[in-house]
Design a protein around this motif. Structure first.
Motif, PDB file in Angstrom:
ATOM      1  N   PRO A   1       0.814  -1.212   0.000  1.00  0.00           N
ATOM      2  CA  PRO A   1       0.000   0.000   0.000  1.00  0.00           C
ATOM      3  C   PRO A   1       0.848   1.263   0.000  1.00  0.00           C
ATOM      4  O   PRO A   1       1.818   1.387   0.756  1.00  0.00           O
ATOM      5  CB  PRO A   1      -0.792  -0.129   1.312  1.00  0.00           C
ATOM      6  CG  PRO A   1       0.112  -0.937   2.212  1.00  0.00           C
ATOM      7  CD  PRO A   1       0.828  -1.897   1.302  1.00  0.00           C
TER       8      PRO A   1
ATOM      9  N   ALA B   1      -3.424   4.207  -2.042  1.00  0.00           N
ATOM     10  CA  ALA B   1      -4.213   3.206  -1.317  1.00  0.00           C
ATOM     11  C   ALA B   1      -4.751   3.786  -0.025  1.00  0.00           C
ATOM     12  O   ALA B   1      -5.924   3.580   0.323  1.00  0.00           O
ATOM     13  CB  ALA B   1      -3.351   1.986  -1.022  1.00  0.00           C
TER      14      ALA B   1
ATOM     15  N   PHE C   1      -4.497  -1.096  -4.986  1.00  0.00           N
ATOM     16  CA  PHE C   1      -4.047  -1.879  -3.836  1.00  0.00           C
ATOM     17  C   PHE C   1      -4.717  -3.237  -3.912  1.00  0.00           C
ATOM     18  O   PHE C   1      -5.946  -3.338  -3.886  1.00  0.00           O
ATOM     19  CB  PHE C   1      -4.421  -1.144  -2.547  1.00  0.00           C
ATOM     20  CG  PHE C   1      -4.020  -1.825  -1.272  1.00  0.00           C
ATOM     21  CD1 PHE C   1      -2.826  -2.525  -1.169  1.00  0.00           C
ATOM     22  CD2 PHE C   1      -4.835  -1.754  -0.150  1.00  0.00           C
ATOM     23  CE1 PHE C   1      -2.460  -3.144   0.013  1.00  0.00           C
ATOM     24  CE2 PHE C   1      -4.478  -2.365   1.040  1.00  0.00           C
ATOM     25  CZ  PHE C   1      -3.286  -3.061   1.125  1.00  0.00           C
TER      26      PHE C   1
END
Length: 455
Positions: free
Chosen positions: A215, A219, A274
């Protein structure tokens, strides 16, 4: 030396993630190889796909109205858990030994994030390692927030500002000490924790992570947008969806996809920000779930999703193949199409109708057969909102979002009632039923003494 580091890291990951965190943490050993000592080893823990990205709970998705099971498929389900989840059974307590335990997988990931944070605090942050140190901290925080947000959608009621300070939330462990008694925080505290972790993580996250399995800032922004949407705080949802799209805004042109492919959308598509995957239980596997006829009929003739998303089973039913993973697994992570829809909905709710429709037009132009889509304009707020919510359902099915959408929209008066017909018996889930907060696993309740969700 490199081999020693690799073996050290893999040994720690194997012990923590395969034999159980509790057993590992209770071992009183002086073997230094069992404890991560550097940033590379901590990154290896975060890169363990099965614990950090995989096996998000699918119980909420199984409970939705986007599909149905035939009587034969329902009877063929091996586990009582799957049948109980599908029929919204009030006594479906996820017995130990049943297939899949989303709660266990959720908190395995949370504890892995906590372990990284604990060890990271013992490693000095220096000018030489600052960027890596900060990025590892950001990933651990965002991974943890993502799991808790997903769990809140499954095991808590819809967020209501009038009751959230008293409603049951989730346990919020901040360490790896399994001897600490865990209790359920309030729903307000649960959401505030998610928001705090995401904001802190975004501050030092990478703008361009090495892969979608890690991430980054986009994200974090996307998960914040989702969090605020679930809370009904649309102005904030709009801000963070916009922040996400400023970093990544590409859409797939569905005209370029092959509808005859088994799974037309590649895992390396430009929309996925993500990559997190929810567990595919028997209820969701391959052609077992049959698409709701009402949903299927909402796709117009020139809407390419009609052929790209659905497979004709040859018996009058259709199954889903529009997975954003290039295979049978199902994405529940962050993607740009969701962000366009959040920003559009939030704008329309703020009466910035055409601005919201512009986002919707951008998305739909990439979804309809080239040259056939007519841009939406001059709609009332009510009509525009109805269209964006319809497109949200059509675009984001089997992405782990519908259950939370039903709950939040019913809080706003949508009056969505769910109905199943199983072996001649009708099952109904009325709006705002307490059964929208799925029951916690029975072993968790018996071992911890936590309060069970009222059913």
């Amino acid at each position: 030396m490199m081999m020693k580091k690799f073996l050290t890291s893999m040994l720690f990951v194997s012990i923590i993630l395969n034999t159980g965190c509790k057993k590992f943490l209770e071992e009183k050993s002086n073997q230094r190889l069992m404890i991560p000592e550097n940033l590379s080893q901590l990154q290896t823990i975060l890169d363990n796909f099965n614990t950090m990205n995989n096996n998000y709970s699918s119980a909420a998705e199984v409970s939705t109205d986007d599909f149905f099971l035939t009587n034969n498929d329902y009877q063929a389900l091996e586990y009582d858990q799957d049948r109980g989840t599908y029929s919204w059974a009030s006594n479906n307590l996820f017995l130990p030994g049943d297939q899949g335990n989303g709660w266990s997988w959720t908190y395995s990931s949370v504890y892995a994030s906590n372990s990284v944070m604990e060890r990271l605090a013992l490693i000095a942050r220096t000018p030489a390692n600052a960027a890596t140190w900060d990025n590892i901290k950001a990933q651990a925080l965002i991974f943890k927030a993502a799991r808790l947000l997903d769990a809140a959608g499954t095991w808590t009621n819809a967020y209501d500002p009038a009751t959230a300070a008293n409603d049951l939330g989730l346990p919020l462990p901040v360490s790896t000490n399994f001897n600490e008694k865990q209790t359920r925080a309030t729903l307000e505290d649960t959401y505030q924790a998610v928001i705090r972790y995401l904001r802190e993580g975004i501050a030092t996250a990478a703008n361009q992570p090495l892969s979608t399995f890690r991430p980054g800032k986009a994200a974090g922004y996307g998960l914040l947008a989702r969090t605020y949407l679930n809370k009904g705080e649309f102005a904030q949802a709009r801000i963070y969806a916009d922040s996400c799209l400023r970093l990544q805004n590409q859409l797939i042109d569905y005209n370029a996809l092959d509808p005859s492919a088994e799974y037309p959308i590649s895992a390396t598509n430009p929309e996925t920000i993500f990559s997190t995957i929810f567990s595919v239980t028997a209820s969701l596997l391959f052609n077992t779930p049959k698409i709701s006829p009402t949903l299927l009929n909402s796709y117009e003739a020139n809407d390419l999703r009609r052929t790209l998303f659905f497979r004709d089973n040859g018996d009058g039913t259709f199954s889903f193949k529009g997975n954003y993973t290039g295979e049978f697994s199902l994405l529940c992570g962050v993607a740009t199409d969701e962000m366009y829809l959040i920003r559009a909905e939030a704008a329309i709710r703020a009466n910035d109708i055409q601005e919201g429709l512009n986002d919707l037009n951008t998305l739909l132009a990439a979804r309809y057969r080239r040259g056939t889509f007519t841009s939406l304009a001059n709609l009332t707020q009510q009509a525009a909102l109805a269209r964006v919510l319809l497109e949200r359902r059509k675009e984001l099915l089997f992405r782990g979002l519908r259950w939370t959408d039903i709950k939040r929209l019913n809080k706003l008066g949508a009056n969505i009632t769910l109905t199943r017909n199983i072996n001649g018996q009708q099952y109904t889930l009325p709006p705002n039923s307490p059964r929208f907060a799925l029951p916690l696993p029975e072993d968790v309740i018996s071992l911890s003494g936590m309060t069970q969700n009222p059913q």
